[in-house]
Design a protein around this motif. Structure first.
Motif, PDB file in Angstrom:
ATOM      1  N   ARG A 166       0.836  -1.206   0.000  1.00  0.00           N
ATOM      2  CA  ARG A 166       0.000   0.000   0.000  1.00  0.00           C
ATOM      3  C   ARG A 166       0.868   1.252   0.000  1.00  0.00           C
ATOM      4  O   ARG A 166       1.779   1.376   0.820  1.00  0.00           O
TER       5      ARG A 166
ATOM      6  N   PHE B 213     -11.948  -2.196   4.476  1.00  0.00           N
ATOM      7  CA  PHE B 213     -11.223  -1.749   3.293  1.00  0.00           C
ATOM      8  C   PHE B 213      -9.742  -1.522   3.589  1.00  0.00           C
ATOM      9  O   PHE B 213      -9.106  -0.637   3.026  1.00  0.00           O
ATOM     10  N   CYS B 214      -9.174  -2.323   4.491  1.00  0.00           N
ATOM     11  CA  CYS B 214      -7.764  -2.146   4.851  1.00  0.00           C
ATOM     12  C   CYS B 214      -6.839  -2.333   3.640  1.00  0.00           C
ATOM     13  O   CYS B 214      -5.780  -1.702   3.560  1.00  0.00           O
TER      14      CYS B 214
ATOM     15  N   CYS C 270      -5.828   0.897   2.183  1.00  0.00           N
ATOM     16  CA  CYS C 270      -5.649   2.005   3.130  1.00  0.00           C
ATOM     17  C   CYS C 270      -4.293   2.693   2.944  1.00  0.00           C
ATOM     18  O   CYS C 270      -3.243   2.136   3.245  1.00  0.00           O
TER      19      CYS C 270
ATOM     20  N   ARG D 222      -3.613   5.805   4.233  1.00  0.00           N
ATOM     21  CA  ARG D 222      -3.650   6.971   5.125  1.00  0.00           C
ATOM     22  C   ARG D 222      -2.694   6.860   6.310  1.00  0.00           C
ATOM     23  O   ARG D 222      -2.670   5.834   6.997  1.00  0.00           O
TER      24      ARG D 222
ATOM     25  N   ARG E 293      -1.583   9.112   9.911  1.00  0.00           N
ATOM     26  CA  ARG E 293      -2.182  10.090  10.810  1.00  0.00           C
ATOM     27  C   ARG E 293      -1.105  10.706  11.692  1.00  0.00           C
ATOM     28  O   ARG E 293      -0.274   9.978  12.242  1.00  0.00           O
TER      29      ARG E 293
ATOM     30  N   CYS F  35      -2.400   3.422  11.687  1.00  0.00           N
ATOM     31  CA  CYS F  35      -3.746   2.844  11.669  1.00  0.00           C
ATOM     32  C   CYS F  35      -4.599   3.575  12.694  1.00  0.00           C
ATOM     33  O   CYS F  35      -4.108   3.942  13.769  1.00  0.00           O
ATOM     34  N   LEU F  36      -5.863   3.749  12.373  1.00  0.00           N
ATOM     35  CA  LEU F  36      -6.801   4.412  13.279  1.00  0.00           C
ATOM     36  C   LEU F  36      -6.955   3.644  14.588  1.00  0.00           C
ATOM     37  O   LEU F  36      -7.345   4.208  15.609  1.00  0.00           O
ATOM     38  N   PHE F  37      -6.659   2.359  14.553  1.00  0.00           N
ATOM     39  CA  PHE F  37      -6.877   1.529  15.723  1.00  0.00           C
ATOM     40  C   PHE F  37      -5.568   1.172  16.440  1.00  0.00           C
ATOM     41  O   PHE F  37      -5.542   0.274  17.277  1.00  0.00           O
TER      42      PHE F  37
ATOM     43  N   ARG G  79       4.960  -1.197   7.924  1.00  0.00           N
ATOM     44  CA  ARG G  79       3.535  -1.186   8.278  1.00  0.00           C
ATOM     45  C   ARG G  79       2.825  -2.464   7.817  1.00  0.00           C
ATOM     46  O   ARG G  79       2.944  -2.888   6.672  1.00  0.00           O
TER      47      ARG G  79
ATOM     48  N   ASP H 126      -0.603  -2.954   9.246  1.00  0.00           N
ATOM     49  CA  ASP H 126      -1.916  -2.816   9.896  1.00  0.00           C
ATOM     50  C   ASP H 126      -3.071  -3.281   9.027  1.00  0.00           C
ATOM     51  O   ASP H 126      -3.118  -2.997   7.832  1.00  0.00           O
ATOM     52  N   ARG H 127      -4.027  -3.932   9.658  1.00  0.00           N
ATOM     53  CA  ARG H 127      -5.294  -4.268   9.008  1.00  0.00           C
ATOM     54  C   ARG H 127      -6.335  -4.591  10.086  1.00  0.00           C
ATOM     55  O   ARG H 127      -7.047  -5.591  10.024  1.00  0.00           O
ATOM     56  N   TYR H 128      -6.409  -3.682  11.056  1.00  0.00           N
ATOM     57  CA  TYR H 128      -7.234  -3.936  12.233  1.00  0.00           C
ATOM     58  C   TYR H 128      -8.667  -4.344  11.875  1.00  0.00           C
ATOM     59  O   TYR H 128      -9.195  -5.312  12.413  1.00  0.00           O
ATOM     60  N   SER H 129      -9.297  -3.592  10.973  1.00  0.00           N
ATOM     61  CA  SER H 129     -10.720  -3.858  10.708  1.00  0.00           C
ATOM     62  C   SER H 129     -10.928  -5.252  10.127  1.00  0.00           C
ATOM     63  O   SER H 129     -11.981  -5.852  10.314  1.00  0.00           O
TER      64      SER H 129
END
Ligand code: SAM
Ligand code: SF4
Ligand code: SF4
Length: 339
Positions: free
Chosen positions: A13, A263-264, A267, A269, A271, A281-283, A314, A316-319
């Protein structure tokens, strides 16, 4: 730093968007974000010296632009509480490679600032509005604030040309789900795009339960039953909202199904917290400290290498892996990260 290095994470990504939280404070207490009983008068918000100043934010944004970021979104807390935000926007506007600067706000201060922000170079705003009913909205925002000031803020943003304007509505079962059709009806045909957002388990303080989530599928079905919809293609790869167009030509809606249809994989983005940490990751429970090296005199190249290395690692794929046991894990609060 004019050459752009396109950096990819372990899942291929790219890094395209940066969300910048400019403050952890807010003038509302939405129950899904900063519940009033937790974020009370004694809550320890960040002291000023802990928060990145304008120059520091702009410098970090420049580093991100050199790694492929083209879109910036200012958020918070409530970003319009940040003093001289227009000056920050002017600085960000001057960064080579930045194509789009947006801001997410609860809208209350837009009548005072919309024109100034537009003149400084802000492209567009997203305004959060969870209901058109004063009682429902007042309960959800934790301060009893009615819809009139937000509607006034929306008008000011349109008059200032901060468009296309989007509205975010976080849908919670039993609180404002009866308002879905009313929101669709009110904004159909106006050019304003309402995005219905599934209530998420961000942070650890909003009492999230799966039972409170209204699945995006149900939202679409309900609106479609009144005003037939057809699916529309994403505007760009990695768009968070799925687009649905009214078949009668009255515009479109978006649904953000971060819980029921993740939709990881797309992603792109990153932050930046108000304190100067990079979250991938947001989480995420923790961020990567950028402020300390920055304040210790790191060069642009050193900062670029730091960010590049974080992004390259990175994973991340929390969702995608969310389940009962992940919900209670430590995570940063939404008001801190800015969504
Ligand atoms: N104060 C600004 C506002 O409300 O627009 C910007 C910050 S707010 C954290 C950014 C967005 O996150 C808002 O649209 C808000 O509705 C959304 N949000 C906050 N908590 C959420 C949650 N638990 N689930 C889904 N969306 C949430
Ligand atoms: Fe404040 Fe926005 Fe969070 Fe509501 S969603 S409490 S307006 S930061
Ligand atoms: Fe991106 Fe994390 Fe959300 Fe997945 S859970 S879409 S990786 S922010």
């Amino acid at each position: 730093m004019t050459d752009v290095t396109h950096v990819k994470d372990t899942r291929g990504r790219r890094l395209r968007d940066l969300r910048i939280s400019v403050t952890d404070r807010c003038n509302l207490r939405c129950n899904y974000c900063m519940p009033a009983d937790v974020f009370g008068p004694d809550y320890p918000f960040l002291p000023r010296k802990e928060i990145l100043d304008h120059e520091e934010i702009a410098r970090i944004a420049r580093v991100f632009a050199s790694l492929g970021v083209t879109k910036l979104r200012l958020t918070g807390g409530e970003p319009l509480l940040r003093r001289d935000l227009d000056q920050l926007i002017t600085m960000l506007r001057g960064i080579p490679g930045i194509e789009d600067i947006a801001l997410t706000t609860n809208g209350l201060l837009l009548p005072a600032f919309a024109r100034k922000l537009k003149d400084a170079g802000l492209d567009r705003v997203t305004v959060s509005l969870d209901s058109l009913d004063d009682a429902v909205f007042g309960r959800m925002n934790g301060k009893g604030v009615g819809t009139a000031p937000v509607l006034k803020g929306i008008d000011s943003a349109i008059q200032a040309g901060l468009t296309p304007l989007k509205l975010n509505m976080v849908v919670k079962r039993g609180e404002n789900d009866t308002e879905i059709e009313a929101m669709a009806r009110r904004w159909r045909g106006t050019g304003i795009i309402v995005r219905f957002i599934e209530f998420m388990d961000v942070g650890t303080k909003n009492g999230w339960r799966m039972d409170d989530v209204v699945p995006a599928r149900e939202i679409v079905q309900r609106i479609n039953a009144r005003w037939p919809l057809e699916s529309a293609d994403p505007n760009y790869q990695g768009e968070v909202a799925s687009r649905w167009r009214y078949k009668d030509g009255q515009g479109e809606i978006g649904v953000i199904s971060s819980v029921t249809n993740t939709f990881c994989g797309d992603c792109t983005r990153a932050r930046l917290s108000a304190r100067g940490e990079l979250y991938t990751c947001l989480f995420a429970a923790k961020g990567h400290d950028i402020k300390t090296p920055l304040r210790a005199g790191a060069t642009d190249y050193e900062l670029q290498t730091l960010v590049e290395n974080v992004w390259k690692r990175r994973d991340d794929r929390y969702s995608e892996i969310r389940n009962e046991s992940t919900v209670g894990l430590p995570k940063a609060e939404m008001s801190y990260l800015g969504g």
